[in-house]
Design a protein around this motif. Structure first.
Motif, PDB file in Angstrom:
ATOM      1  N   VAL A  84     -11.671   7.902 -10.982  1.00 34.64           N
ATOM      2  CA  VAL A  84     -11.416   7.479  -9.600  1.00 34.64           C
ATOM      3  C   VAL A  84     -10.149   6.646  -9.462  1.00 34.64           C
ATOM      4  O   VAL A  84      -9.409   6.777  -8.499  1.00 34.64           O
ATOM      5  CB  VAL A  84     -12.632   6.697  -9.044  1.00 34.64           C
ATOM      6  CG1 VAL A  84     -12.373   6.209  -7.629  1.00 34.64           C
ATOM      7  CG2 VAL A  84     -13.886   7.552  -9.099  1.00 34.64           C
ATOM      8  N   TYR A  85      -9.873   5.765 -10.432  1.00 36.05           N
ATOM      9  CA  TYR A  85      -8.706   4.892 -10.333  1.00 36.05           C
ATOM     10  C   TYR A  85      -8.174   4.529 -11.720  1.00 36.05           C
ATOM     11  O   TYR A  85      -8.844   4.673 -12.731  1.00 36.05           O
ATOM     12  CB  TYR A  85      -9.025   3.613  -9.559  1.00 36.05           C
ATOM     13  CG  TYR A  85     -10.049   2.731 -10.234  1.00 36.05           C
ATOM     14  CD1 TYR A  85      -9.664   1.788 -11.193  1.00 36.05           C
ATOM     15  CD2 TYR A  85     -11.397   2.831  -9.928  1.00 36.05           C
ATOM     16  CE1 TYR A  85     -10.596   0.994 -11.831  1.00 36.05           C
ATOM     17  CE2 TYR A  85     -12.340   2.028 -10.552  1.00 36.05           C
ATOM     18  CZ  TYR A  85     -11.928   1.107 -11.499  1.00 36.05           C
ATOM     19  OH  TYR A  85     -12.859   0.323 -12.125  1.00 36.05           O
ATOM     20  N   GLU A  86      -6.939   4.032 -11.720  1.00 33.34           N
ATOM     21  CA  GLU A  86      -6.327   3.442 -12.899  1.00 33.34           C
ATOM     22  C   GLU A  86      -5.804   2.081 -12.463  1.00 33.34           C
ATOM     23  O   GLU A  86      -5.232   1.947 -11.379  1.00 33.34           O
ATOM     24  CB  GLU A  86      -5.195   4.332 -13.416  1.00 33.34           C
ATOM     25  CG  GLU A  86      -4.649   3.894 -14.746  1.00 33.34           C
ATOM     26  CD  GLU A  86      -3.762   4.953 -15.392  1.00 33.34           C
ATOM     27  OE1 GLU A  86      -3.424   4.768 -16.571  1.00 33.34           O
ATOM     28  OE2 GLU A  86      -3.411   5.948 -14.734  1.00 33.34           O
ATOM     29  N   MET A  87      -6.025   1.074 -13.290  1.00 34.35           N
ATOM     30  CA  MET A  87      -5.696  -0.288 -12.900  1.00 34.35           C
ATOM     31  C   MET A  87      -4.984  -1.006 -14.042  1.00 34.35           C
ATOM     32  O   MET A  87      -5.355  -0.861 -15.199  1.00 34.35           O
ATOM     33  CB  MET A  87      -7.011  -1.007 -12.579  1.00 34.35           C
ATOM     34  CG  MET A  87      -6.884  -2.407 -12.087  1.00 34.35           C
ATOM     35  SD  MET A  87      -8.541  -3.127 -11.803  1.00 34.35           S
ATOM     36  CE  MET A  87      -9.152  -2.090 -10.498  1.00 34.35           C
ATOM     37  N   TRP A  88      -3.940  -1.757 -13.676  1.00 34.93           N
ATOM     38  CA  TRP A  88      -3.202  -2.585 -14.620  1.00 34.93           C
ATOM     39  C   TRP A  88      -3.217  -4.018 -14.107  1.00 34.93           C
ATOM     40  O   TRP A  88      -2.983  -4.258 -12.918  1.00 34.93           O
ATOM     41  CB  TRP A  88      -1.754  -2.131 -14.727  1.00 34.93           C
ATOM     42  CG  TRP A  88      -1.543  -0.760 -15.248  1.00 34.93           C
ATOM     43  CD1 TRP A  88      -1.275  -0.398 -16.538  1.00 34.93           C
ATOM     44  CD2 TRP A  88      -1.536   0.468 -14.481  1.00 34.93           C
ATOM     45  NE1 TRP A  88      -1.112   0.964 -16.613  1.00 34.93           N
ATOM     46  CE2 TRP A  88      -1.270   1.519 -15.376  1.00 34.93           C
ATOM     47  CE3 TRP A  88      -1.748   0.773 -13.131  1.00 34.93           C
ATOM     48  CZ2 TRP A  88      -1.187   2.844 -14.973  1.00 34.93           C
ATOM     49  CZ3 TRP A  88      -1.680   2.088 -12.725  1.00 34.93           C
ATOM     50  CH2 TRP A  88      -1.404   3.107 -13.639  1.00 34.93           C
ATOM     51  N   ARG A  89      -3.451  -4.964 -15.002  1.00 39.57           N
ATOM     52  CA  ARG A  89      -3.486  -6.377 -14.637  1.00 39.57           C
ATOM     53  C   ARG A  89      -2.568  -7.179 -15.545  1.00 39.57           C
ATOM     54  O   ARG A  89      -2.428  -6.870 -16.720  1.00 39.57           O
ATOM     55  CB  ARG A  89      -4.883  -6.972 -14.829  1.00 39.57           C
ATOM     56  CG  ARG A  89      -5.973  -6.405 -14.031  1.00 39.57           C
ATOM     57  CD  ARG A  89      -7.278  -7.164 -14.380  1.00 39.57           C
ATOM     58  NE  ARG A  89      -8.432  -6.499 -13.871  1.00 39.57           N
ATOM     59  CZ  ARG A  89      -9.170  -5.627 -14.555  1.00 39.57           C
ATOM     60  NH1 ARG A  89      -8.868  -5.313 -15.788  1.00 39.57           N
ATOM     61  NH2 ARG A  89     -10.217  -5.069 -13.992  1.00 39.57           N
TER      62      ARG A  89
ATOM     63  N   GLN B 250      -8.533   9.411  -6.287  1.00 39.01           N
ATOM     64  CA  GLN B 250      -9.248  10.243  -5.324  1.00 39.01           C
ATOM     65  C   GLN B 250      -9.975   9.375  -4.321  1.00 39.01           C
ATOM     66  O   GLN B 250     -10.233   8.215  -4.607  1.00 39.01           O
ATOM     67  CB  GLN B 250     -10.212  11.198  -6.036  1.00 39.01           C
ATOM     68  CG  GLN B 250     -11.105  10.557  -7.062  1.00 39.01           C
ATOM     69  CD  GLN B 250     -12.050  11.549  -7.715  1.00 39.01           C
ATOM     70  OE1 GLN B 250     -12.850  12.146  -7.030  1.00 39.01           O
ATOM     71  NE2 GLN B 250     -11.948  11.720  -9.016  1.00 39.01           N
ATOM     72  N   PRO B 251     -10.261   9.802  -3.141  1.00 33.98           N
ATOM     73  CA  PRO B 251     -10.081  11.168  -2.660  1.00 33.98           C
ATOM     74  C   PRO B 251      -8.617  11.516  -2.388  1.00 33.98           C
ATOM     75  O   PRO B 251      -8.234  12.674  -2.422  1.00 33.98           O
ATOM     76  CB  PRO B 251     -10.900  11.212  -1.374  1.00 33.98           C
ATOM     77  CG  PRO B 251     -10.913   9.799  -0.883  1.00 33.98           C
ATOM     78  CD  PRO B 251     -10.862   8.948  -2.122  1.00 33.98           C
ATOM     79  N   VAL B 252      -7.768  10.492  -2.125  1.00 35.63           N
ATOM     80  CA  VAL B 252      -6.343  10.713  -1.900  1.00 35.63           C
ATOM     81  C   VAL B 252      -5.592   9.734  -2.797  1.00 35.63           C
ATOM     82  O   VAL B 252      -5.968   8.571  -2.911  1.00 35.63           O
ATOM     83  CB  VAL B 252      -5.965  10.440  -0.413  1.00 35.63           C
ATOM     84  CG1 VAL B 252      -4.481  10.653  -0.193  1.00 35.63           C
ATOM     85  CG2 VAL B 252      -6.790  11.292   0.520  1.00 35.63           C
ATOM     86  N   GLU B 253      -4.525  10.206  -3.452  1.00 36.25           N
ATOM     87  CA  GLU B 253      -3.775   9.309  -4.314  1.00 36.25           C
ATOM     88  C   GLU B 253      -3.088   8.228  -3.498  1.00 36.25           C
ATOM     89  O   GLU B 253      -2.495   8.493  -2.453  1.00 36.25           O
ATOM     90  CB  GLU B 253      -2.739  10.066  -5.148  1.00 36.25           C
ATOM     91  CG  GLU B 253      -2.042   9.138  -6.126  1.00 36.25           C
ATOM     92  CD  GLU B 253      -1.214   9.843  -7.175  1.00 36.25           C
ATOM     93  OE1 GLU B 253      -0.580   9.141  -7.967  1.00 36.25           O
ATOM     94  OE2 GLU B 253      -1.190  11.084  -7.207  1.00 36.25           O
ATOM     95  N   ALA B 254      -3.164   6.991  -3.995  1.00 35.55           N
ATOM     96  CA  ALA B 254      -2.505   5.851  -3.359  1.00 35.55           C
ATOM     97  C   ALA B 254      -2.194   4.819  -4.440  1.00 35.55           C
ATOM     98  O   ALA B 254      -2.881   4.757  -5.464  1.00 35.55           O
ATOM     99  CB  ALA B 254      -3.408   5.239  -2.297  1.00 35.55           C
ATOM    100  N   TRP B 255      -1.155   4.041  -4.224  1.00 37.52           N
ATOM    101  CA  TRP B 255      -0.780   2.955  -5.128  1.00 37.52           C
ATOM    102  C   TRP B 255      -0.927   1.650  -4.370  1.00 37.52           C
ATOM    103  O   TRP B 255      -0.378   1.494  -3.271  1.00 37.52           O
ATOM    104  CB  TRP B 255       0.667   3.116  -5.592  1.00 37.52           C
ATOM    105  CG  TRP B 255       0.833   4.205  -6.598  1.00 37.52           C
ATOM    106  CD1 TRP B 255       1.062   5.531  -6.349  1.00 37.52           C
ATOM    107  CD2 TRP B 255       0.774   4.074  -8.014  1.00 37.52           C
ATOM    108  NE1 TRP B 255       1.135   6.222  -7.533  1.00 37.52           N
ATOM    109  CE2 TRP B 255       0.971   5.351  -8.571  1.00 37.52           C
ATOM    110  CE3 TRP B 255       0.566   2.989  -8.875  1.00 37.52           C
ATOM    111  CZ2 TRP B 255       0.975   5.572  -9.949  1.00 37.52           C
ATOM    112  CZ3 TRP B 255       0.575   3.208 -10.238  1.00 37.52           C
ATOM    113  CH2 TRP B 255       0.779   4.484 -10.765  1.00 37.52           C
TER     114      TRP B 255
ATOM    115  N   ASP C 264       0.862  -1.186   0.000  1.00 36.09           N
ATOM    116  CA  ASP C 264       0.000   0.000   0.000  1.00 36.09           C
ATOM    117  C   ASP C 264       0.892   1.226   0.000  1.00 36.09           C
ATOM    118  O   ASP C 264       1.534   1.526   1.008  1.00 36.09           O
ATOM    119  CB  ASP C 264      -0.905  -0.026   1.229  1.00 36.09           C
ATOM    120  CG  ASP C 264      -1.933   1.088   1.248  1.00 36.09           C
ATOM    121  OD1 ASP C 264      -1.813   2.037   0.456  1.00 36.09           O
ATOM    122  OD2 ASP C 264      -2.853   1.014   2.079  1.00 36.09           O
ATOM    123  N   SER C 265       1.011   1.894  -1.159  1.00 34.59           N
ATOM    124  CA  SER C 265       1.804   3.121  -1.305  1.00 34.59           C
ATOM    125  C   SER C 265       3.227   2.982  -0.781  1.00 34.59           C
ATOM    126  O   SER C 265       3.705   3.793   0.004  1.00 34.59           O
ATOM    127  CB  SER C 265       1.088   4.286  -0.632  1.00 34.59           C
ATOM    128  OG  SER C 265      -0.119   4.557  -1.311  1.00 34.59           O
TER     129      SER C 265
END
Length: 149
Positions: free
Chosen positions: A102-107, A69-74, A32-33
């Protein structure tokens, strides 16, 4: 007798070719981040976990999510999966890259033990299925066919 033999051969043929090899174990970790940098950048140093039919044993996967959002996290996740309708981790037929407000996702996913060491943002991972069908190989052949069709 000929009809029985033909049926037996047909059943054995179908059983052999419908058999899909499963993964026994995959790299299993989360981050997580940046909380587990090794999971993000050196996954081969992370423990592997046993895969099961209950929780998934068709593929090893990597899922990277950038929460906008609401806060950037990886968020990084690595583990075992079986494709299911509606699954974010191992969907049946979703693109390997999704982006919205809201998000970006890579699989990425692959079908050999502990193969989920790739970064899906920069590599197809060998199990990428955007433009083809991934076919599980038969054990012992030494061949890795990757994407077929």
């Amino acid at each position: 007798l000929a009809m029985s033999s033909t049926r037996l051969v047909t059943v054995l043929f179908l059983a052999y070719f419908s058999y899909a090899e499963k993964v026994d174990n995959c790299i299993t970790c989360t981050s997580d981040s940046g909380a587990n940098v090794e999971c993000e950048k050196m996954p081969e140093t992370q423990p592997n976990g046993a895969c099961s039919a209950e929780f998934g044993n068709d593929y090893c996967y990597v899922l990277v999510t950038r929460q906008k959002q609401p806060v950037e996290a990886w968020l990084w996740n690595r583990g075992c999966c079986t494709p299911k309708a509606g699954s974010q981790i191992c969907p049946l037929s979703e693109p390997n890259h999704v982006s919205n407000e809201v998000y970006e996702m890579w699989r990425a996913r692959c079908d050999t033990n502990d193969c989920n060491v790739m970064n899906p943002r920069t590599s197809s991972g060998g199990g990428d299925f955007d433009d083809g069908i991934l076919v599980h190989g038969k054990g012992g052949s030494g061949a890795n066919w990757g994407n077929i069709i």
